[in-house]
Design an enzyme around this catalytic site. Structure first.
Site, PDB file in Angstrom:
ATOM      1  N   HIS A  57      45.467  44.754  37.109  1.00  0.00           N
ATOM      2  CA  HIS A  57      46.907  44.479  37.109  1.00  0.00           C
ATOM      3  C   HIS A  57      47.561  45.425  36.103  1.00  0.00           C
ATOM      4  O   HIS A  57      47.419  45.248  34.893  1.00  0.00           O
ATOM      5  CB  HIS A  57      47.185  43.021  36.747  1.00  0.00           C
ATOM      6  CG  HIS A  57      46.655  42.043  37.745  1.00  0.00           C
ATOM      7  ND1 HIS A  57      47.361  41.662  38.873  1.00  0.00           N
ATOM      8  CD2 HIS A  57      45.469  41.385  37.806  1.00  0.00           C
ATOM      9  CE1 HIS A  57      46.640  40.812  39.580  1.00  0.00           C
ATOM     10  NE2 HIS A  57      45.475  40.626  38.957  1.00  0.00           N
ATOM     11  N   ASN A  89      51.042  42.526  42.829  1.00  0.00           N
ATOM     12  CA  ASN A  89      52.003  41.515  42.354  1.00  0.00           C
ATOM     13  C   ASN A  89      52.884  42.064  41.238  1.00  0.00           C
ATOM     14  O   ASN A  89      52.893  41.581  40.109  1.00  0.00           O
ATOM     15  CB  ASN A  89      51.289  40.231  41.932  1.00  0.00           C
ATOM     16  CG  ASN A  89      50.215  40.444  40.879  1.00  0.00           C
ATOM     17  OD1 ASN A  89      49.757  41.553  40.644  1.00  0.00           O
ATOM     18  ND2 ASN A  89      49.809  39.360  40.240  1.00  0.00           N
ATOM     19  N   HIS A 229      37.148  37.959  42.670  1.00  0.00           N
ATOM     20  CA  HIS A 229      36.717  37.115  41.549  1.00  0.00           C
ATOM     21  C   HIS A 229      35.969  35.831  41.950  1.00  0.00           C
ATOM     22  O   HIS A 229      36.424  34.709  41.689  1.00  0.00           O
ATOM     23  CB  HIS A 229      37.890  36.779  40.630  1.00  0.00           C
ATOM     24  CG  HIS A 229      39.182  36.439  41.296  1.00  0.00           C
ATOM     25  ND1 HIS A 229      39.296  35.526  42.312  1.00  0.00           N
ATOM     26  CD2 HIS A 229      40.435  36.906  41.061  1.00  0.00           C
ATOM     27  CE1 HIS A 229      40.565  35.439  42.678  1.00  0.00           C
ATOM     28  NE2 HIS A 229      41.272  36.272  41.934  1.00  0.00           N
ATOM     29  N   ASP A 302      39.666  42.229  36.881  1.00  0.00           N
ATOM     30  CA  ASP A 302      40.850  41.363  36.970  1.00  0.00           C
ATOM     31  C   ASP A 302      41.643  41.431  35.669  1.00  0.00           C
ATOM     32  O   ASP A 302      42.137  40.422  35.159  1.00  0.00           O
ATOM     33  CB  ASP A 302      40.467  39.918  37.304  1.00  0.00           C
ATOM     34  CG  ASP A 302      41.662  39.084  37.748  1.00  0.00           C
ATOM     35  OD1 ASP A 302      42.755  39.657  37.930  1.00  0.00           O
ATOM     36  OD2 ASP A 302      41.513  37.852  37.900  1.00  0.00           O
ATOM     37  N   PHE A 320      48.167  32.365  33.337  1.00  0.00           N
ATOM     38  CA  PHE A 320      46.765  32.600  33.663  1.00  0.00           C
ATOM     39  C   PHE A 320      46.453  34.088  33.498  1.00  0.00           C
ATOM     40  O   PHE A 320      47.237  34.933  33.931  1.00  0.00           O
ATOM     41  CB  PHE A 320      46.478  32.202  35.120  1.00  0.00           C
ATOM     42  CG  PHE A 320      46.565  30.728  35.402  1.00  0.00           C
ATOM     43  CD1 PHE A 320      45.474  29.906  35.190  1.00  0.00           C
ATOM     44  CD2 PHE A 320      47.742  30.169  35.892  1.00  0.00           C
ATOM     45  CE1 PHE A 320      45.545  28.546  35.483  1.00  0.00           C
ATOM     46  CE2 PHE A 320      47.821  28.821  36.186  1.00  0.00           C
ATOM     47  CZ  PHE A 320      46.718  28.006  35.970  1.00  0.00           C
TER      48      PHE A 320
END
Length: 431
Positions: A57, A89, A229, A302, A320
């Site tokens: 990310h 995202n 994941h 991740d 999160f």
């Protein structure tokens, strides 16, 4: 600027000690007594193909307070990565050719690693209609991996259509396996610890049921599915069954799910809040075994940076996510090498060769041999280091701070250029 140098006495994944000559972007020779304009002593270091992260990310565009493409790829370089795949995202969501091309362009401008945008499966990650998969695939970014990560593609009709669509260009759907109706308000793994703490539980079956459905859909349409994941023993068993059946499924595990358990949530320290949640020691053991035996194909970080205010708050309100790029190799060494259960060949497969193969990154994950692109990482496996909070990332939400882990990245070479040398980040990337 042209380069011509030799990495002297480096240990390759097969255990042999070789010199590696690099000229410009390519490896030109591997052997003994090689000479060039500069010689770099690599005695005691392990040389492997540069790492490829299939799940990063980078937050840009839209969430630059957490991370940017520049800072994220700098963090990646320090972790030994020469390529990262940026999740969709962002804001705006990477669901059009324009946005994915913007992310790819920012990666080239930064110059610390190849940045491959991952396109959204559905418009706005809303799960209602397919995004412009073909347009993203045909764009300058040449997207081949699509995911709504952070959200599950929960509608089976939408998932089937996506799997059918990407077959045309050998794409792959990467699924965030989380049945939303089973995880409403969930805060941690559902089990003894959640019951003790009074936190809403996140059942393993919420992950496992989606994986079971999607491998069957992939079989039905003869398409590729990648499971993001993986976190439970049951998920491992489903993937193992699907592979034995010949279904085109691959799977990843994160470093944190290989090391940490839900017992840590007793501290209520929100650095341990992650999606999917930390599971039990039994799950951790199953994940480790599956990584070693090949059921799980890759380690993917991740890497999920967040600003301080999103983590320095009460558990229920916290975001999160965890950092992972700069510590992934050390955790891989702990699980594969220090345990005595695997070797550097497998290490190279799970962090470099397999993720490059799954994503179709033709210039990454190549063997260290003449003619290959010079994407190389060198590790000193003898070092034990204590993880500190300082990093190249704009965020500090690492769950590994204070832990002693094995191994240290000494050099990262991206297309012949040192992005990290003697464990120090280059002031600017390759331009």
């Amino acid at each position: 600027m042209p380069t011509n140098y030799v990495l002297k006495n480096a240990q390759l994944a097969d255990g042999s000690v070789q010199d590696i000559q690099i000229q410009d972007e390519k490896i030109v020779a591997v052997g003994k007594s090689l000479r060039a304009d500069e010689t770099i002593d690599c005695t005691g270091l392990v040389a492997l193909p540069g790492f490829v992260d299939l799940h990063t990310h980078l937050r840009e565009p839209g969430f630059e307070q957490s991370e940017t493409v520049l800072t994220g790829t700098q963090s990646a370089a320090l972790g030994g990565f020469t390529a990262v795949h940026a999740m969709a995202n962002t804001m705006p969501v990477a669901d059009t050719a324009g946005v994915v091309e913007q992310v790819a362009s920012l990666g080239k401008e930064a110059g610390y690693a190849d940045v491959y945008p991952i396109g959204a499966v559905t418009v706005g990650l809303e799960g209602k209609q397919l995004a412009e998969l073909g347009a993203m695939a045909n764009s300058k970014a040449k997207v081949r991996v699509f995911s709504d990560d952070g959200k599950c593609v929960h509608d089976p009709v939408i998932m089937r259509r996506a799997l059918e669509y990407v077959k045309a260009f050998d794409g792959v759907i990467a699924q965030h396996a989380q049945e939303p109706r089973l995880t409403e308000g969930a805060q941690m793994h559902e089990g003894a610890v959640s019951a003790e703490l009074g936190l809403t539980g996140w059942p393993s079956v919420a992950e496992e049921s989606i994986i079971a459905r999607d491998v069957l859909l992939a079989e039905h349409v003869d398409s590729r599915i990648h499971i993001c994941h993986l976190s439970t023993k049951g998920s491992v068993e489903i993937v193992r069954w699907a592979k034995a059946r010949g279904i085109k499924v691959t799977a990843e595990v994160t470093p944190h799910h290989l090391l940490l358990t839900d017992d840590l949530v007793r501290s209520y320290d929100s650095v341990y809040k992650v999606n999917p949640p930390l599971r039990t020691s039994e799950d951790v053991t199953a994940l480790r075994e599956a990584l070693i035996d090949g059921t799980i194909d890759i380690i993917a970080t991740d890497h999920a940076p967040h600003p301080i205010e999103s983590k320095d708050c009460e558990w229920n309100a916290a975001a999160f996510g965890m950092l992972g790029l700069e510590t992934a190799a050390s955790i891989a060494q702990e699980v594969l090498i220090e345990s005595g259960k695997s070797d550097w060949n497998r290490f190279s497969q799970v962090l470099s060769k397999n993720p490059a193969r799954i994503a179709g990154d033709q210039e990454q994950g190549q063997e260290i041999q003449a003619g290959s692109f010079a994407n190389i990482v060198l590790i000193d496996p003898r070092v034990k280091r204590k993880v500190v909070s300082e990093s190249a990332s704009k965020s500090i939400n690492s769950p590994f701070v204070g832990l002693e882990l094995p191994g240290k990245i000494t050099h990262t070479i991206y297309r012949g250029y040192f992005t990290v040398r003697d464990s120090i980040l280059a002031e600017q990337g390759r331009s």
